[in-house]
Design a protein around this motif. Structure first.
Motif, PDB file in Angstrom:
ATOM      1  N   TYR A  83       0.817  -1.095   0.000  1.00  0.00           N
ATOM      2  CA  TYR A  83      -0.036  -0.088   0.073  1.00  0.00           C
ATOM      3  C   TYR A  83       0.932   1.266   0.010  1.00  0.00           C
ATOM      4  O   TYR A  83       0.377   2.228  -0.782  1.00  0.00           O
ATOM      5  N   ALA A  92      -3.691  -3.066   5.786  1.00  0.00           N
ATOM      6  CA  ALA A  92      -2.960  -2.662   4.723  1.00  0.00           C
ATOM      7  C   ALA A  92      -1.756  -3.807   4.319  1.00  0.00           C
ATOM      8  O   ALA A  92      -1.273  -4.221   4.950  1.00  0.00           O
ATOM      9  N   CYS A  97       0.665   2.418  12.024  1.00  0.00           N
ATOM     10  CA  CYS A  97       0.141   1.889  13.283  1.00  0.00           C
ATOM     11  C   CYS A  97       1.288   1.873  14.311  1.00  0.00           C
ATOM     12  O   CYS A  97       0.856   1.816  15.467  1.00  0.00           O
ATOM     13  N   CYS A  99      -0.884  -5.721   7.700  1.00  0.00           N
ATOM     14  CA  CYS A  99      -0.962  -5.035   8.810  1.00  0.00           C
ATOM     15  C   CYS A  99      -2.147  -5.449   9.841  1.00  0.00           C
ATOM     16  O   CYS A  99      -3.271  -5.629   9.432  1.00  0.00           O
ATOM     17  N   ASN A 145      -3.344  -4.219  12.365  1.00  0.00           N
ATOM     18  CA  ASN A 145      -4.319  -3.193  12.808  1.00  0.00           C
ATOM     19  C   ASN A 145      -5.379  -2.764  11.645  1.00  0.00           C
ATOM     20  O   ASN A 145      -6.466  -2.624  11.988  1.00  0.00           O
ATOM     21  N   CYS A 146      -4.637  -2.111  10.848  1.00  0.00           N
ATOM     22  CA  CYS A 146      -5.489  -1.496   9.574  1.00  0.00           C
ATOM     23  C   CYS A 146      -5.636  -2.384   8.437  1.00  0.00           C
ATOM     24  O   CYS A 146      -6.389  -1.784   7.528  1.00  0.00           O
ATOM     25  N   VAL A 197       2.877  -4.911  11.725  1.00  0.00           N
ATOM     26  CA  VAL A 197       2.098  -3.672  11.627  1.00  0.00           C
ATOM     27  C   VAL A 197       2.652  -2.969  10.699  1.00  0.00           C
ATOM     28  O   VAL A 197       4.034  -2.985  10.404  1.00  0.00           O
ATOM     29  N   CYS A 198       2.012  -1.954  10.215  1.00  0.00           N
ATOM     30  CA  CYS A 198       2.726  -0.916   9.328  1.00  0.00           C
ATOM     31  C   CYS A 198       3.505   0.047  10.057  1.00  0.00           C
ATOM     32  O   CYS A 198       3.280   0.354  11.120  1.00  0.00           O
TER      33      CYS A 198
END
Length: 67
Positions: free
Chosen positions: A4, A23, A60, A18, A20-21, A56-57
């Protein structure tokens, strides 16, 4: 699927998502952080002896201040 964060510049293949989100992330933009695993056991909680891994990204990571 492409990373992304790399899409505007180049199309790098994603190697993770990720937690959390959601991506898609390439090796450069992914961050691996340890996570304590807790299980409900009877009326309390039991912390497992081994840590789990979460990916995670960078956004985040900064939002949650992971080290």
């Amino acid at each position: 699927m492409n990373c992304y964060d790399c899409v505007p510049d180049r199309g790098t293949a994603a190697v993770a998502i990720c937690r959390n989100c959601g991506a898609a992330l390439c090796q450069e933009h992914a961050f691996s952080a340890p996570q304590t695993v807790v299980q409900v056991h009877g009326v309390g909680k039991t912390t497992m002896p081994e840590m789990a891994r979460r990916i995670v990204c960078l956004i985040c990571r900064g939002a949650t201040q992971l080290e």
